[in-house]
Design an enzyme around this catalytic site. Sequence first.
Site, mmCIF file in Angstrom:
data_model
loop_
_atom_site.group_PDB
_atom_site.id
_atom_site.type_symbol
_atom_site.label_atom_id
_atom_site.label_comp_id
_atom_site.label_asym_id
_atom_site.label_seq_id
_atom_site.Cartn_x
_atom_site.Cartn_y
_atom_site.Cartn_z
ATOM 1 N N ASP A 1 6.088 2.201 6.787
ATOM 2 C CA ASP A 1 5.989 2.331 5.418
ATOM 3 C C ASP A 1 6.397 2.979 3.849
ATOM 4 O O ASP A 1 7.200 2.854 3.507
ATOM 5 C CB ASP A 1 4.678 1.358 5.246
ATOM 6 C CG ASP A 1 4.525 0.576 6.116
ATOM 7 O OD1 ASP A 1 5.037 0.548 6.452
ATOM 8 O OD2 ASP A 1 3.949 -0.430 5.682
ATOM 9 N N SER B 1 0.544 -1.078 -0.026
ATOM 10 C CA SER B 1 0.265 0.207 0.110
ATOM 11 C C SER B 1 0.801 1.385 0.538
ATOM 12 O O SER B 1 0.307 2.374 -0.642
ATOM 13 C CB SER B 1 -0.714 0.044 1.332
ATOM 14 O OG SER B 1 -0.138 -0.427 2.565
HETATM 15 N N1 LIG Z 1 -0.475 -2.394 -7.236
HETATM 16 C C1 LIG Z 1 -1.206 -2.435 -6.581
HETATM 17 N N2 LIG Z 1 -2.404 -2.087 -6.856
HETATM 18 C C2 LIG Z 1 -3.358 -1.961 -6.946
HETATM 19 N N3 LIG Z 1 -3.945 -1.288 -5.357
HETATM 20 C C3 LIG Z 1 -2.724 -2.233 -4.793
HETATM 21 C C4 LIG Z 1 -1.671 -2.506 -4.956
HETATM 22 N N4 LIG Z 1 -0.557 -2.355 -3.820
HETATM 23 C C5 LIG Z 1 -1.196 -2.324 -3.050
HETATM 24 N N5 LIG Z 1 -2.713 -1.840 -3.105
HETATM 25 C C6 LIG Z 1 -3.206 -1.013 -2.393
HETATM 26 O O1 LIG Z 1 -3.242 -1.481 -1.383
HETATM 27 C C7 LIG Z 1 -4.292 -2.680 -0.295
HETATM 28 C C8 LIG Z 1 -2.917 -3.277 0.543
HETATM 29 O O2 LIG Z 1 -2.940 -2.481 1.789
HETATM 30 P P1 LIG Z 1 -2.588 -3.656 3.352
HETATM 31 O O3 LIG Z 1 -3.295 -3.716 3.256
HETATM 32 O O4 LIG Z 1 -1.847 -2.501 3.830
HETATM 33 O O5 LIG Z 1 -1.113 -4.524 3.084
HETATM 34 P P2 LIG Z 1 0.448 -4.667 2.601
HETATM 35 O O6 LIG Z 1 1.016 -2.823 2.455
HETATM 36 O O7 LIG Z 1 0.472 -5.163 3.986
HETATM 37 O O8 LIG Z 1 0.625 -5.031 1.178
HETATM 38 C C9 LIG Z 1 -4.626 -2.886 -1.373
HETATM 39 O O9 LIG Z 1 -6.245 -3.989 -0.873
HETATM 40 C C10 LIG Z 1 -4.665 -2.211 -2.412
HETATM 41 O O10 LIG Z 1 -5.788 -1.627 -2.148
HETATM 42 C C1 LIG Z 2 1.042 -2.263 11.587
HETATM 43 C C2 LIG Z 2 2.089 -1.819 11.118
HETATM 44 O O1 LIG Z 2 2.831 -1.344 11.656
HETATM 45 C C3 LIG Z 2 2.522 -1.881 10.053
HETATM 46 C C4 LIG Z 2 1.653 -2.075 8.609
HETATM 47 O O2 LIG Z 2 2.201 -2.546 7.182
HETATM 48 P P1 LIG Z 2 1.429 -3.735 6.167
HETATM 49 O O3 LIG Z 2 0.789 -2.227 5.435
HETATM 50 O O4 LIG Z 2 0.811 -4.630 6.675
HETATM 51 O O5 LIG Z 2 2.955 -3.552 4.373
HETATM 52 C C5 LIG Z 2 1.211 -0.359 10.459
HETATM 53 C C6 LIG Z 2 1.327 1.045 10.555
HETATM 54 O O6 LIG Z 2 3.391 1.275 10.452
HETATM 55 O O7 LIG Z 2 1.285 2.248 10.225
HETATM 56 MG MG LIG Z 3 0.190 -0.866 4.254
#
Ligand SMILES: Nc1ncnc2c1ncn2[C@@H]1O[C@H](COP(=O)(O)OP(=O)(O)O)[C@@H](O)[C@H]1O
Ligand SMILES: C[C@@](O)(CCOP(=O)(O)O)CC(=O)O
Ligand SMILES: [Mg+2]
Length: 398
Positions: free
Chosen positions: A205, A147
Amino acid sequence: MHAIDCIVSAPGKAILHGEHAVVHGKVALAVSLNLRTFLRLQATSTSKVCINLPNINTFLSWDVSALQHLLQDKTIDHGNLKELDADLVRRLREFTGIEDGSTDTRSMAVSAFLYIYFSVFSKSKALPSLTVTVWSELPTGAGLGSSAAYCVCVAAALLSTQGAVSCPLGPDGDTARWSGEELEMINQWAFQGERIIHGNPSGVDNAVSTWGSILRYHAGKITPLQRVPTLRILLTNTQVPRSTKTLVAGVKDKINKFPSVLNPVLESVDAVSCMCEQTLMEMAKGSPTAEHYATLEELMDINQHHLNVMGVGHPSLDTLCTVTLRRGLHSKLTGAGGGGCGITLLRPDTDNAVVQSTIQDLKDTGYECWETNIGVPGIQLHSPHSIKEEVMNVFNSY
Ligand SMILES: Nc1ncnc2c1ncn2[C@@H]1O[C@H](COP(=O)(O)OP(=O)(O)O)[C@@H](O)[C@H]1O
Ligand SMILES: C[C@@](O)(CCOP(=O)(O)O)CC(=O)O
Ligand SMILES: [Mg+2]
């Protein structure tokens, strides 16, 4: 307004220690990963804004005139990056039909993009017509900061095309980075996108994705670690889906319910992060010893227990810890937990046979597993000819 074409990329991250606690003002240590998100922005004359998000099977377009209508009679306070503009969020919800608190992949990606698009261009006389394509090497929603990498790319590309930050790529350059001040601006706008996706992000992040390398993050203060030993890390994706927003909200509920139980846990996580940082610095100063690695391993075990207490563990992550410990290796979840990814520390002298057998054990469990490179550069601007063929092929198919 006419946009300028650009291609940018930003890395994902692994949190060594301090996830969740960092949301509540404690120290976290995070490293950038050699898995990147790529974004191509093309100026068009179609009077449309198109987004192609093949990783999440989302392809949408809007008429610029409809988007312009949404901004009618609206003033945006550009200086206020401290919180989301609640009125803009409400208008966006009405326009897209996305419900408040929605955690589905598409809604979050679309809302974050449109929020940054409107905020960045509301100053311009007219909204620009453009096509944005995003493709990532990162698994989405697995704890590796996809994200943040997405929001950092969106912010960097839109701010560059708007002229709020420069386009530092010379005619012969392959890749370029922005000045510290410009990176700060990109980071702040990306944080707004993270607020849409995470609800209440700490900012760690987007900071790692913007600056790259290895960072200490504490209540918004970003300190790159100057000297660190080479760290070998195995990354495992349990493939169990989860949402950061839901997990972060769950930890907050637990803290509110049991403050006297959970607050000492957060303090203890803070101490783990600080002790890890201190150990890494000692290791970088002299020659790292087996004792140093034993300390790092023990801290990982302790932090994994903390995260279980916070309620963000998962049976799939317990299995990761058990399977790797059978080979003498120590693991913890990384990111929000609840499934997603974990990290396993390898010593410099960990036998390759042990690494390969561990990877095989984890694959047999149904996980994806690979040794990764850390400490890569943050957000970058690319010339089209410097982009890997695989990524260019994706871009060219939309
Ligand atoms: N390549 C991508 N294309 C579109 N949306 C994305 C992409 N990568 C991330 N996202 C957005 O970020 C969200 C994931 O974020 P999150 O739940 O914080 O997980 P993480 O950051 O750990 O991967 C997805 O549901 C989507 O909305
Ligand atoms: C759980 C947390 O510490 C990290 C979240 O990372 P991710 O979206 O799971 O990659 C949340 C934050 O720092 O905003
Ligand atoms: Mg995230």
